[in-house]
Design an enzyme around this catalytic site. Structure first.
Site, PDB file in Angstrom:
ATOM      1  N   LYS A  89       0.861  -1.187   0.000  1.00  5.22           N
ATOM      2  CA  LYS A  89       0.000   0.000   0.000  1.00  5.22           C
ATOM      3  C   LYS A  89       0.887   1.223   0.000  1.00  5.22           C
ATOM      4  O   LYS A  89       1.848   1.304   0.761  1.00  5.22           O
ATOM      5  CB  LYS A  89      -0.871   0.011   1.277  1.00  5.22           C
ATOM      6  CG  LYS A  89      -1.793   1.209   1.371  1.00  5.22           C
ATOM      7  CD  LYS A  89      -3.065   0.998   0.599  1.00  5.22           C
ATOM      8  CE  LYS A  89      -3.851   2.275   0.367  1.00  5.22           C
ATOM      9  NZ  LYS A  89      -3.461   2.985  -0.888  1.00  5.22           N
ATOM     10  N   GLN A 110       7.247   3.958   3.894  1.00  6.60           N
ATOM     11  CA  GLN A 110       5.841   3.539   3.916  1.00  6.60           C
ATOM     12  C   GLN A 110       5.641   2.261   4.733  1.00  6.60           C
ATOM     13  O   GLN A 110       4.612   2.092   5.391  1.00  6.60           O
ATOM     14  CB  GLN A 110       5.365   3.319   2.469  1.00  6.60           C
ATOM     15  CG  GLN A 110       3.861   3.349   2.287  1.00  6.60           C
ATOM     16  CD  GLN A 110       3.311   4.768   2.197  1.00  6.60           C
ATOM     17  OE1 GLN A 110       3.861   5.604   1.501  1.00  6.60           O
ATOM     18  NE2 GLN A 110       2.231   5.034   2.901  1.00  6.60           N
ATOM     19  N   LYS A 113       5.529   3.377   8.368  1.00 11.75           N
ATOM     20  CA  LYS A 113       4.366   4.246   8.548  1.00 11.75           C
ATOM     21  C   LYS A 113       3.086   3.411   8.587  1.00 11.75           C
ATOM     22  O   LYS A 113       2.251   3.569   9.477  1.00 11.75           O
ATOM     23  CB  LYS A 113       4.303   5.228   7.377  1.00 11.75           C
ATOM     24  CG  LYS A 113       3.192   6.256   7.459  1.00 11.75           C
ATOM     25  CD  LYS A 113       2.913   6.936   6.122  1.00 11.75           C
ATOM     26  CE  LYS A 113       4.148   7.540   5.507  1.00 11.75           C
ATOM     27  NZ  LYS A 113       3.798   8.456   4.371  1.00 11.75           N
ATOM     28  N   LYS A 125       5.398   1.830  -3.147  1.00 15.17           N
ATOM     29  CA  LYS A 125       5.323   3.184  -3.733  1.00 15.17           C
ATOM     30  C   LYS A 125       5.590   3.049  -5.214  1.00 15.17           C
ATOM     31  O   LYS A 125       6.278   2.119  -5.653  1.00 15.17           O
ATOM     32  CB  LYS A 125       6.395   4.084  -3.114  1.00 15.17           C
ATOM     33  CG  LYS A 125       6.098   5.556  -3.243  1.00 15.17           C
ATOM     34  CD  LYS A 125       5.248   6.048  -2.095  1.00 15.17           C
ATOM     35  CE  LYS A 125       4.785   7.464  -2.260  1.00 15.17           C
ATOM     36  NZ  LYS A 125       4.127   7.951  -1.029  1.00 15.17           N
ATOM     37  N   ASP A 165      -0.008  10.826  -4.505  1.00 15.07           N
ATOM     38  CA  ASP A 165       1.150  11.469  -3.861  1.00 15.07           C
ATOM     39  C   ASP A 165       1.399  12.721  -4.704  1.00 15.07           C
ATOM     40  O   ASP A 165       0.469  13.195  -5.379  1.00 15.07           O
ATOM     41  CB  ASP A 165       2.363  10.516  -3.822  1.00 15.07           C
ATOM     42  CG  ASP A 165       3.476  11.013  -2.891  1.00 15.07           C
ATOM     43  OD1 ASP A 165       3.353  10.830  -1.671  1.00 15.07           O
ATOM     44  OD2 ASP A 165       4.478  11.602  -3.366  1.00 15.07           O
ATOM     45  N   ASN A 239      -2.151  19.053  -1.917  1.00 13.35           N
ATOM     46  CA  ASN A 239      -3.124  18.381  -1.059  1.00 13.35           C
ATOM     47  C   ASN A 239      -2.765  18.453   0.424  1.00 13.35           C
ATOM     48  O   ASN A 239      -3.574  18.869   1.253  1.00 13.35           O
ATOM     49  CB  ASN A 239      -3.271  16.912  -1.502  1.00 13.35           C
ATOM     50  CG  ASN A 239      -4.141  16.117  -0.553  1.00 13.35           C
ATOM     51  OD1 ASN A 239      -3.651  15.548   0.414  1.00 13.35           O
ATOM     52  ND2 ASN A 239      -5.446  16.124  -0.780  1.00 13.35           N
TER      53      ASN A 239
END
Ligand code: NDP
Ligand code: 2IT
Length: 445
Positions: A89, A110, A113, A125, A165, A239
């Site tokens: 993910k 990631q 995290k 990623k 992203d 974002n």
């Protein structure tokens, strides 16, 4: 410990010319040293040696036709880093600087995290060296369709679930989803960050920024303080930055800067909620430069610089990696800044992090502070699986709870390992242990 040094040497040798990947690996391995010293099982299981090696890397050609009828060729990637605790993910980045080093650093971060979010997600990623700036919607669509035509073979709702992203937002996710659905002949939760009327989750667009502010509030609580009235600098205007600024306004803080790759704006009077809305329209609809804000609102615009020289209590880097250098960190500290919450991934250079830790300011490292984005992606996956949508309040409440849990976990772990208040150590160790134990349980894979 010799082992950490040995593994870092292997990583250096195996991944030459990949400074960002090496930077991310060095930071994590050096801070998890105490846990690897304490537990023989991680050494015997060769966890460090395994965790730095992506499970799979896919690189592919992305040919597409521009509006002039010319063929263009970009390079696409997906790094499938670790699937010990769930399907891969992580987001997709479209930016001209994208290369294997940047995506491997992001995929590596990631893993830890996602582990911290408490949700069952592995780490990955991807992206491309495609620059969406200045491209028409049709060009972006053709690029996304070509990109997904290859990526399709490697992703799926139980295999690998990409999201947005830098350079990948609502529009790109829509085109990518449309092409996946067409190829798979299946309507399924293969991507997150989808629009609301076709499987997206409420609060996902807001989640990274809101989460970074919730995390800052948790850090302030440890000193008996609140965020109300604090002067905040924000970098970026995409974002993460937009919703960081929105939430800061909602909770009574004052945002004085935002930026893009051209420079930053400084509005001493405060970038209020209405002004943030104006920026959202500028960036998400008109797709123009932040410089126009200065002209419109009579604020200051500083070309080619980042906002870290502006006096603030709290800083929220929301743009990109290594955007806070050692000198920037010094400026922030000299001006009295005592909280940094990283909404971007690895925005502080290693020497900047060292300074923040040495001065014992409240420092929330990206893999903890910006985990709200992927956590809410996890909530989107859950809603897709049960074919149901939760209310805005329900998702926001879960996001808030997850950020509180991540902070507590990192805080308690730092104390357990004799470094109270050091959330870099706390987040890295807490994230690592869950993945490492899962890897041991699953044998030599
Ligand atoms: P966007 O593309 O929406 O916005 C990126 C912003 O950062 C833009 O203002 C952009 O300026 C600026 N920027 C990008 N690259 C550079 C650069 N090299 N130098 C200066 N400014 C730059 O991306 P996001 O807001 O989604 O991402 C921002 C950060 O947050 C990234 O580090 C990302 O990895 C991280 N993040 C994002 C999450 C998400 O859910 N979207 C979740 C967790 C982390 P310009 O438009 O001029 O390029
Ligand atoms: O860096 C990140 O955590 C993201 N870009 C979000 C990833 C996701 O899968 O939502």
């Amino acid at each position: 410990m010799a082992l950490v040094q040995e593994v870092l040497e292997i990583v250096k040798k195996r991944n030459p010319n990949e400074p960002e990947f090496l930077q991310a690996v060095t930071e994590v391995l050096e801070s998890i040293r105490p846990v690897v010293e304490r537990y023989k099982k991680y050494r015997d299981g060769k966890i460090l040696e395994r965790i730095v090696e992506p499970e799979r890397m896919i690189q592919f050609r992305v040919p597409w036709i521009d509006d002039k009828g010319q063929i263009q060729v970009n390079r696409g990637f997906r790094i499938q880093m670790n699937s010990a605790i769930g399907p891969y993910k992580g987001g997709l980045r479209f930016h001209p600087t994208v290369n294997a080093s940047i995506l491997k650093f992001l995929a590596f971060e990631q893993v830890f995290k996602n582990s911290l979010t408490t949700l069952p997600m592995g780490g990955g990623k991807g992206g491309a060296d495609f620059d969406p700036k200045g491209k028409s919607d049709n060009e972006v669509m053709r690029f996304c369709q070509s990109f997904m035509t290859e990526l399709f073979h490697h992703v799926g709702p139980n295999t690998d679930v990409p999201a947005g992203d830098i350079g990948v937002g609502r529009r790109e996710i829509g085109y990518l989803f449309g092409q996946y659905k067409r190829l798979a002949n299946e309507f399924t939760g293969v991507l997150t960050g989808k629009s609301l009327n076709w499987g997206g989750s409420l609060i996902r667009p807001q989640a990274t920024g809101y989460g970074a502010v919730y995390f800052a509030q948790e850090m302030l609580k440890t000193r008996g303080e609140t965020i109300e009235g604090k002067v905040c600098t924000v970098s970026g205007s995409g974002n993460a930055a937009q919703y960081t600024a929105k939430k800061l306004n909602q909770v009574g803080a004052k945002v004085v800067t935002m930026s893009d790759s051209g420079g930053f704006i400084y509005d001493k009077a405060g970038i209020t909620q209405e002004k943030v809305e104006w920026i959202m329209h500028l960036k998400n609809v008109r797709r123009r430069r932040i410089k126009e804000y200065a002209e419109h609102f009579r604020a200051k615009y500083v070309e080619g610089q980042r906002p870290w020289g502006i006096k603030c209590d709290c800083a929220f880097p929301c743009a990109t990696q290594n955007e806070i250098t050692k000198d920037d960190a010094k400026k922030l500290l000299d001006n009295g800044c005592y909280l940094v919450s990283e909404a971007a991934n690895m925005p502080s250079a290693p020497a900047a992090v060292d300074l923040f830790l040495a001065r014992k300011i409240l420092f929330g490292p990206g893999k903890a502070a910006n985990a709200g984005g992927v956590a809410t992606s996890g909530l989107e996956m859950s809603q897709n699986s049960i074919r149901f949508s939760w209310t805005r309040e329900e998702v926001d409440q879960r996001l808030r709870q997850i950020m509180t849990t991540i902070h507590k976990n990192a805080w308690d772990t730092a104390a357990e390992y004799g470094q109270p208040g050091n959330l870099v150590v706390g987040a890295n160790i807490a994230g690592f242990v869950k993945v490492a134990d899962a890897m041991l349980d699953q044998g030599v894979v």
